[in-house]
Design a protein around this motif. Structure first.
Motif, PDB file in Angstrom:
ATOM      1  N   VAL A  56       0.850  -1.190   0.000  1.00 21.22           N
ATOM      2  CA  VAL A  56       0.000   0.000   0.000  1.00 21.22           C
ATOM      3  C   VAL A  56       0.888   1.243   0.000  1.00 21.22           C
ATOM      4  CG1 VAL A  56      -1.880  -1.182   1.208  1.00 21.22           C
ATOM      5  CG2 VAL A  56      -0.175   0.076   2.539  1.00 21.22           C
ATOM      6  N   SER A  57       0.290   2.392  -0.291  1.00 21.06           N
ATOM      7  CA  SER A  57       1.072   3.625  -0.334  1.00 21.06           C
ATOM      8  C   SER A  57       1.319   4.169   1.069  1.00 21.06           C
ATOM      9  CB  SER A  57       0.370   4.677  -1.202  1.00 21.06           C
ATOM     10  OG  SER A  57      -0.922   4.938  -0.717  1.00 21.06           O
ATOM     11  N   ASP A  58       2.226   5.123   1.147  1.00 26.33           N
ATOM     12  CA  ASP A  58       2.621   5.696   2.436  1.00 26.33           C
ATOM     13  C   ASP A  58       1.412   6.251   3.179  1.00 26.33           C
ATOM     14  OD1 ASP A  58       4.182   6.585   4.511  1.00 26.33           O
ATOM     15  OD2 ASP A  58       4.981   8.322   3.428  1.00 26.33           O
ATOM     16  N   ASN A  59       1.425   6.044   4.493  1.00 20.39           N
ATOM     17  CA  ASN A  59       0.389   6.542   5.400  1.00 20.39           C
ATOM     18  C   ASN A  59      -0.979   5.891   5.198  1.00 20.39           C
ATOM     19  OD1 ASN A  59       2.146   8.440   6.696  1.00 20.39           O
ATOM     20  ND2 ASN A  59       1.883   9.827   4.965  1.00 20.39           N
ATOM     21  N   GLN A  60      -1.008   4.737   4.537  1.00 23.43           N
ATOM     22  CA  GLN A  60      -2.276   4.034   4.337  1.00 23.43           C
ATOM     23  C   GLN A  60      -2.451   2.837   5.275  1.00 23.43           C
ATOM     24  OE1 GLN A  60      -4.782   5.231   2.265  1.00 23.43           O
ATOM     25  NE2 GLN A  60      -3.322   6.920   2.324  1.00 23.43           N
ATOM     26  N   LEU A  61      -1.423   2.481   6.029  1.00 17.27           N
ATOM     27  CA  LEU A  61      -1.559   1.397   6.999  1.00 17.27           C
ATOM     28  C   LEU A  61      -2.222   1.921   8.271  1.00 17.27           C
ATOM     29  CD1 LEU A  61       1.719  -0.751   7.057  1.00 17.27           C
ATOM     30  CD2 LEU A  61      -0.526  -1.403   6.205  1.00 17.27           C
ATOM     31  N   PRO A  62      -3.167   1.187   8.823  1.00 14.50           N
ATOM     32  CA  PRO A  62      -3.784   1.612  10.088  1.00 14.50           C
ATOM     33  C   PRO A  62      -2.763   1.602  11.225  1.00 14.50           C
ATOM     34  CG  PRO A  62      -5.097  -0.089   9.008  1.00 14.50           C
ATOM     35  CD  PRO A  62      -3.788  -0.028   8.282  1.00 14.50           C
ATOM     36  N   LEU A  63      -3.039   2.373  12.243  1.00 13.26           N
ATOM     37  CA  LEU A  63      -2.134   2.482  13.388  1.00 13.26           C
ATOM     38  C   LEU A  63      -1.840   1.122  14.002  1.00 13.26           C
ATOM     39  CD1 LEU A  63      -0.551   4.039  15.531  1.00 13.26           C
ATOM     40  CD2 LEU A  63      -2.717   4.490  16.713  1.00 13.26           C
ATOM     41  N   ASP A  64      -2.841   0.260  14.154  1.00 12.65           N
ATOM     42  CA  ASP A  64      -2.622  -1.047  14.773  1.00 12.65           C
ATOM     43  C   ASP A  64      -1.593  -1.864  14.003  1.00 12.65           C
ATOM     44  OD1 ASP A  64      -4.372  -0.495  16.796  1.00 12.65           O
ATOM     45  OD2 ASP A  64      -6.038  -1.659  15.970  1.00 12.65           O
ATOM     46  N   ASN A  65      -1.645  -1.806  12.667  1.00 10.33           N
ATOM     47  CA  ASN A  65      -0.669  -2.538  11.858  1.00 10.33           C
ATOM     48  C   ASN A  65       0.736  -1.980  12.049  1.00 10.33           C
ATOM     49  OD1 ASN A  65      -3.380  -2.826  10.619  1.00 10.33           O
ATOM     50  ND2 ASN A  65      -2.319  -4.136   9.168  1.00 10.33           N
ATOM     51  N   VAL A  66       0.839  -0.661  12.102  1.00  5.26           N
ATOM     52  CA  VAL A  66       2.149  -0.036  12.290  1.00  5.26           C
ATOM     53  C   VAL A  66       2.717  -0.393  13.656  1.00  5.26           C
ATOM     54  CG1 VAL A  66       3.346   2.175  12.514  1.00  5.26           C
ATOM     55  CG2 VAL A  66       1.657   1.846  10.700  1.00  5.26           C
ATOM     56  N   LEU A  67       1.871  -0.406  14.667  1.00  3.61           N
ATOM     57  CA  LEU A  67       2.326  -0.764  16.011  1.00  3.61           C
ATOM     58  C   LEU A  67       2.885  -2.182  16.043  1.00  3.61           C
ATOM     59  CD1 LEU A  67      -0.545   0.772  18.179  1.00  3.61           C
ATOM     60  CD2 LEU A  67       1.759   1.686  17.830  1.00  3.61           C
ATOM     61  N   GLN A  68       2.285  -3.089  15.287  1.00  6.63           N
ATOM     62  CA  GLN A  68       2.793  -4.464  15.217  1.00  6.63           C
ATOM     63  C   GLN A  68       4.194  -4.493  14.618  1.00  6.63           C
ATOM     64  OE1 GLN A  68      -0.124  -6.786  13.079  1.00  6.63           O
ATOM     65  NE2 GLN A  68      -1.730  -6.358  14.580  1.00  6.63           N
TER      66      GLN A  68
END
Length: 270
Positions: A56-68
């Motif tokens: 996906v493009s930048d800044n499109q991942l939800p916060l929960d995914n980034v935290l993982q």
């Protein structure tokens, strides 16, 4: 494995010293272990690299995914990790407070917050409020946590150095520990920023048509050099060119220069 507090103290010390250091941007456990074993002193995530790795493009991942991702990367290394949290995932300052608190629970010891959304900058005043909220969250932690405030006007095509400096000064006053203006490419402009701030400056390299090097940036007093998504893009360049060659020519000579499994095992400590 070092504790989060120990990593935080190390990260703080790196910024207090006068010497310049490179903070590379891995995007998974493997690249994290590799940069550690190559001798770097700290690392930072790249929101774009992590997003691209998920397709996906930048800044499109939800916060929960980034935290993982942050938790996996932090657990994989003894190095301090600073997280690219984009614009904090929310506009409202009180939500930035929550983002910092959640991110700090993953094992990271620093984070950066942007001042843009959808290719538009927040006002300087509102951006400073967001930084203040982040510093309030940090004050509630039981370990040192370094906040990097970004002035992103150059990344969205608004190349106004005076605006950049005004923003960085406001974020410094709001409590940011490190200042960052991605997209600045000239020594003269970087020096202009350094003259007007009192906090460590992060400069991003790996930019096209920018030929500055570590020595020149170190000489003028840049404290930290990050690479954004450039390592990921460079890796993808090799992958794409190799795949194209396979498809077009049916040749497998790329294997002659590929790293061996034994060498990878050594770099990954497996």
């Amino acid at each position: 494995m070092k504790t989060q507090f120990e990593k935080a103290e190390l990260f703080k010390k790196l910024h207090e010293e006068k010497s310049t250091f490179i903070i590379p941007n891995p995007w998974d456990v493997a690249t994290t272990k590799i940069v550690e074993n190559l001798g770097f002193k700290a690392l930072a995530t790249s929101s774009a690299s992590i997003a691209f790795s998920e397709g996906v493009s930048d800044n499109q991942l939800p916060l929960d995914n980034v935290l993982q991702y942050l938790e996996k990367i932090s657990r994989a290394t003894n190095l301090p990790v600073s997280a690219d949290l984009g614009n904090g995932f929310y506009d409202e300052p009180k939500k930035i407070f929550d983002t910092i608190k959640l991110a700090a629970n993953t094992g990271i010891v620093g984070a950066s917050i942007e001042d843009v959304k959808n290719n538009e900058s927040y006002s300087i005043e509102f951006s400073a409020e967001r930084i203040t909220a982040a510093t309030e969250a940090i004050a509630s932690l039981d370990f040192p946590f370094l906040l990097t405030a970004r002035a992103d006007n150059y990344t969205i095509g608004k190349t106004d150095l005076k605006d950049t400096i005004k923003r960085l000064q406001a974020y410094q006053s709001a409590g940011a520990d490190v200042l960052f203006a991605p997209g600045i490419k000239s020594i003269k402009d970087i020096q202009s920023i350094l003259y007007e701030i009192d906090k460590p400056l992060n400069v991003m390299m790996g930019l096209k048509d920018c030929h500055l090097d570590f020595e020149s940036l170190s000489k003028i007093g840049v404290r930290r050099i990050s690479l954004g998504a450039s390592l990921f893009r460079n890796t993808m360049t090799s992958f794409i060119e190799t795949a194209k060659s396979l498809n077009q020519n049916g040749k497998f000579d790329f294997a002659q220069t590929a790293i061996s499994s034994d060498a990878l095992n050594e770099l990954l400590n497996i």
